[in-house]
Design an enzyme around this catalytic site. Structure first.
Site, PDB file in Angstrom:
ATOM      1  N   LYS A 108       8.570   2.442  16.473  1.00  0.00           N
ATOM      2  CA  LYS A 108       7.215   1.889  16.601  1.00  0.00           C
ATOM      3  C   LYS A 108       6.887   1.069  15.357  1.00  0.00           C
ATOM      4  O   LYS A 108       7.556   1.204  14.319  1.00  0.00           O
ATOM      5  CB  LYS A 108       6.214   3.034  16.757  1.00  0.00           C
TER       6      LYS A 108
ATOM      7  N   TYR B  63      -7.901 -15.467 -10.328  1.00  0.00           N
ATOM      8  CA  TYR B  63      -9.265 -15.426  -9.796  1.00  0.00           C
ATOM      9  C   TYR B  63     -10.145 -14.466 -10.588  1.00  0.00           C
ATOM     10  O   TYR B  63      -9.695 -13.373 -10.956  1.00  0.00           O
ATOM     11  CB  TYR B  63      -9.247 -14.936  -8.347  1.00  0.00           C
TER      12      TYR B  63
HETATM   13  C1  PLP Z   1       5.666   8.524  14.303  1.00  0.00           C
HETATM   14  C2  PLP Z   1       5.933   9.742  15.080  1.00  0.00           C
HETATM   15  C3  PLP Z   1       7.060  10.541  14.805  1.00  0.00           C
HETATM   16  C4  PLP Z   1       7.983  10.318  13.645  1.00  0.00           C
HETATM   17  O1  PLP Z   1       7.467  10.886  12.465  1.00  0.00           O
HETATM   18  P1  PLP Z   1       8.267  10.776  11.090  1.00  0.00           P
HETATM   19  O2  PLP Z   1       7.481  11.618  10.159  1.00  0.00           O
HETATM   20  O3  PLP Z   1       8.245   9.347  10.728  1.00  0.00           O
HETATM   21  O4  PLP Z   1       9.612  11.289  11.356  1.00  0.00           O
HETATM   22  C5  PLP Z   1       7.321  11.596  15.667  1.00  0.00           C
HETATM   23  N1  PLP Z   1       6.511  11.861  16.705  1.00  0.00           N
HETATM   24  C6  PLP Z   1       5.416  11.130  16.986  1.00  0.00           C
HETATM   25  C7  PLP Z   1       4.573  11.499  18.164  1.00  0.00           C
HETATM   26  C8  PLP Z   1       5.072  10.055  16.176  1.00  0.00           C
HETATM   27  O5  PLP Z   1       3.976   9.353  16.433  1.00  0.00           O
END
Ligand code: PLP
Length: 817
Positions: free
Chosen positions: A486, A712
């Site tokens: 993701k 700035y």
């Molecule tokens: C992002 C996510 C993960 C992965 O978590 P990490 O700590 O990056 O391993 C697992 N399960 C769900 C539902 C997530 O949203």
């Protein structure tokens, strides 16, 4: 062609315990250990090596494409389905492979140089090739193929065409070297050095040295730093070198000037010298080892000096970047030989973003085999590997163009190509650029790649694969792995990362939104994909792209069920999210009865998995809470599967839980941040490799007087006369404004340079007073030496936020070795 051909019955005499050979005279030329890398099915033998995934499962598909010889270990494997294939059973397939190649090696009587040591093996091997190729027909290990599998695959390529071989050997623990020694049987040995890498595999440094020296137990001569000779047990001919002790080649002085080093030494009481186009310590040591080797081989000092002065950088990594007109460019424009061509084409074939595969190849020089045979072999390879378009550059390729059967173009040299070729014709394809150094393919690469800004995020794909394998090794047998890609794969870039994960056969991918999943399908990803936050408006896209929604509330559940029934879709895979304590999305314990009755009356929803998410898996303080979540998940998910009357995948563990809560692996784990080299569980960090490096270069340097202001709002004030450097990265690139005014720092040539003044949208100013730095120097924002952990501490946030905030306008460049 010169590749040695055996008959399968010859092999069986060397390694078999039991066999079935319907075609004992089957010709074997190639050894295959990776089912994805077939080049000539009919003359290959597949060794089913032990891995996490049982390699026997690839036999059906290999048989399908024409493989007819297999070395296997599973006594119960049913060969009845493969009436046409030869099978050889062995106890240990890796050992059998090694035995076979040791037998192959025994046929050759030309000198073999074996190289081992902690660092420099590959560089010394490649440099010796550069230095000796004019006088020998030389075969060498491709890239850094120096492992228990890489060595036999390298040595298998020995033929009578060559008259000198150079192989490298790397070990990580005791006893491995004996196996490699039997395969390489070096007549001349080179020990590069001994450093701390792989210390954990040995009881002591002495044991590690002793173990490495076993490579040379039968060699006639050893070229070695004189500080190690007291460790040699048996007397053998040695040629020593040293920077501080007596030695055959004793270095007396090193001076550097203008990017060159002048190295002086004494040999046979005479002062001699070489000049190399490098100044770093490692290159100096590697050059001295090559110098010693050439002296040992009786080269004249004058010839040595001439050749060493022209040594070239050894670049083993491929770069993958996006190119013009929807293309992906794989840039391997630093070397060209047959084995590395094969490796590069395999990498090309891993890319599924575009259907068309194009190869731009230069002449291959100093291959050790005659051009007629070489280009037949190249054409065969290119055809077997399914290249669609071939562009040959160089007079040899032009001369042998008749061998190539696909769409093809030929050019005399790179200039000819650049003048005559219309780059517009490249579109929607992946292009591999593979050229010998002097063809200067970087000029082609520049034209084909999109303009790369000064700021790039480099992604090391080998490190990513290392991290993947690290977590796989922690899984109980049979547990599946879902990789979280993701948010643009945590900032690393979706298509390329998903491609590598698909190639390495993870079981599932997960994205946050449907459009991320659609993009992956368009990039040729065929793995099952779960979508964490599906929206009603995206159902059509979900279904037409075979994306599997996570359903987390009655609202979305009912909407999806309605959609399926409206469209008369039956049995669609869905994932049920259970809330066990995160309190974000999901059905709670109280919802279960209603959920069950809904699912029982809507059979179109096929529950593929049930999942929950841990709120604090990494934190010891919350161990009780995590335990409670795991138990609750176990209870609810079992209740669900009992009521539904079928089983599905259960999963709750994220990265931190994989190691910390092994009892929570259930049927699958969801690996996220760990894949990208970052871990919340501190004890696990050392085992991971850094994946992402954010870097830029210095655009301008200014000298300012005490009291002058920077940027700035004039908030940066020079406390004394000094210098500032401007770099092209700002808050719009993901370098947060909170790091301004001396809060954050970047690394330049290993030194810290703090920010001065406010961070701008596209630029940042750094105080470099007192540092020896020039315009164009590399600047590291985070990476191996300046970790994302440190950066997020400076920002009072977590690494997740830092890496996912790197803007998409920062180009991602992928490396693969
Ligand atoms: C992002 C996510 C993960 C992965 O978590 P990490 O700590 O990056 O391993 C697992 N399960 C769900 C539902 C997530 O949203």
């Amino acid at each position: 062609m010169s590749q040695i051909a055996y008959q399968i019955q010859d092999l069986s005499k060397i390694i078999a315990d039991k066999l079935v050979l319907p075609h004992p005279d089957q010709i074997i030329r190639h050894i295959l250990t990776d089912s994805r890398k077939v080049s000539e099915a009919s003359s290959s033998v597949f060794f089913a090596l032990k891995a996490r995934r049982d390699a026997h499962q690839y036999i059906p598909q290999l048989y399908e494409i024409g493989l007819r010889s297999f070395v296997i270990t599973d006594e119960n494997f049913s060969v009845a389905n493969y009436p046409d294939a030869n099978f050889i059973w062995v106890k240990d397939s890796l050992k059998a492979l090694q035995q076979l190649v040791a037998y192959h090696r025994s046929h050759f009587h030309y000198p073999v140089i074996g190289i081992t040591g902690s660092n420099g093996k590959t560089i010394v091997k490649e440099w010796l090739f550069q230095l000796l190729a004019a006088d020998f027909k030389l075969i060498r290990s491709p890239k850094s193929y120096n492992s228990q599998i890489g060595v036999p695959l390298s040595v298998w390529e020995m033929t009578h065409d060559y008259d000198l071989a150079i192989f490298e050997a790397g070990i990580s623990t005791v006893q491995e070297m004996d196996h490699l020694e039997e395969i390489i049987k070096p007549t001349i040995g080179i020990l590069t050095n001994l450093a701390s890498s792989h210390d954990e595999g040995f009881e002591s440094r002495t044991q590690k040295l002793q173990e490495k020296l076993r490579l040379f137990k039968n060699s006639e001569t050893l070229i070695i730093n004189s500080k190690y000779i007291s460790e040699l047990s048996e007397a053998k001919k040695i040629f020593t070198w040293s920077f501080d002790q007596d030695a055959d080649l004793k270095i007396t002085d090193i001076s550097t000037h203008n990017g060159n080093s002048l190295i002086k030494g004494i040999y046979k009481n005479i002062e001699i010298a070489i000049r190399i186009p490098f100044t770093d310590k490692a290159s100096i040591e590697n050059a001295v080892i090559c110098w010693a080797s050439m002296l040992y081989l009786n080269y004249h000092q004058q010839v040595i000096a001439q050749r060493i002065e022209k040594l070239l950088v050894v670049k083993m990594r491929l770069e993958l970047k996006s190119g013009i007109h929807q293309t992906a460019i794989i840039d391997d424009s630093y070397n060209s030989d047959f084995s590395s061509l094969e490796i590069a084409i395999d990498f090309l074939n891993q890319q599924s973003q575009y259907l068309t595969k194009t190869l731009i190849l230069s002449d291959i020089h100093q291959s050790g085999i005659p051009a007629v045979q070489l280009y037949q072999k190249v054409a065969q390879l290119v055809e077997n590997k399914g290249i669609d378009k071939f562009i040959g550059i160089g007079e040899d390729l032009q001369k042998h163009q008749g061998n190539f059967k696909m769409n093809k173009w030929f050019f005399k040299d790179t200039d000819d190509f650049l003048e005559r070729f219309d780059k517009q014709i490249f579109k929607n394809e992946t292009i591999l650029l593979k050229g010998a150094r002097h063809f200067e393919f970087e000029r082609i690469s520049k034209i084909l790649t999109q303009k790369v800004h000064d700021t790039v995020l480099e992604i090391n794909l080998n490190a990513l694969v290392h991290n993947l394998n690290h977590y796989k090794s922690k899984l109980a047998p049979g547990v599946k792995l879902m990789a979280m890609v993701k948010a643009f794969a945590y900032g690393s870039g979706s298509d390329e990362i998903a491609n590598i994960l698909q190639h390495h056969k993870v079981d599932y991918l997960a994205v946050a939104y449907a459009d991320e999943g659609v993009a992956l399908r368009q990039a040729g990803i065929t793995l099952p994909i779960m979508v964490l936050s599906p929206e009603v408006s995206s159902f059509e896209a979900l279904i037409s792209n075979q994306l599997e929604p996570e359903l987390y509330s009655f609202r979305i559940l009912e909407a999806f069920a309605d959609y399926l029934s409206d469209h008369q879709i039956e049995s669609y895979p869905v994932h049920i999210k259970l809330d066990t304590g995160m309190h974000r999305l999901g059905f709670t314990d109280e919802d279960i009865a209603e959920l069950i009755s809904f699912l029982l009356s809507h059979k179109a929803l096929q529950v593929k998995s049930a999942l929950s998410h841990l709120a604090a898996s990494e934190s010891d303080v919350h161990n009780n809470y995590t335990q409670h979540q795991i138990q609750l998940f176990d209870k609810i998910s079992n209740r669900l599967s009992e009521a539904l009357g079928y089983t599905f995948i259960k999963h709750i563990a994220n990265t931190a839980a994989i190691s910390k809560w092994p009892q929570a692996q259930f049927d699958m784990v969801r690996l996220g941040i760990g894949l990208y080299g970052i871990e919340s569980v501190i004890a696990e960090r050392a085992a991971l490799q850094n994946v992402a490096t954010l870097k830029t270069t210095i655009t301008q340097i200014k000298e300012l007087k005490k009291g002058e202001t920077v940027g700035y709002g004039r908030s940066g004030i020079m406390k004394k006369d000094g210098k500032i450097a401007t770099v092209k990265i700002g808050y719009a690139d993901g370098y947060p404004r909170a790091l301004g005014n001396g809060v954050g720092y970047m690394l330049i040539n290993g030194k810290r340079a703090y920010t001065i003044g406010n961070i701008c949208m596209d630029m940042t100013m750094l105080d470099i007073t007192g540092l020896a730095i020039k315009e164009g120097d590399d600047v590291i924002i985070f990476g191996e030496e300046l970790s994302v952990y440190d950066l997020s501490k400076q920002l009072n946030t977590i690494p997740y936020e830092v890496i996912t905030n790197i803007s998409q306008r920062v180009k991602r460049v992928y490396f693969y070795e």
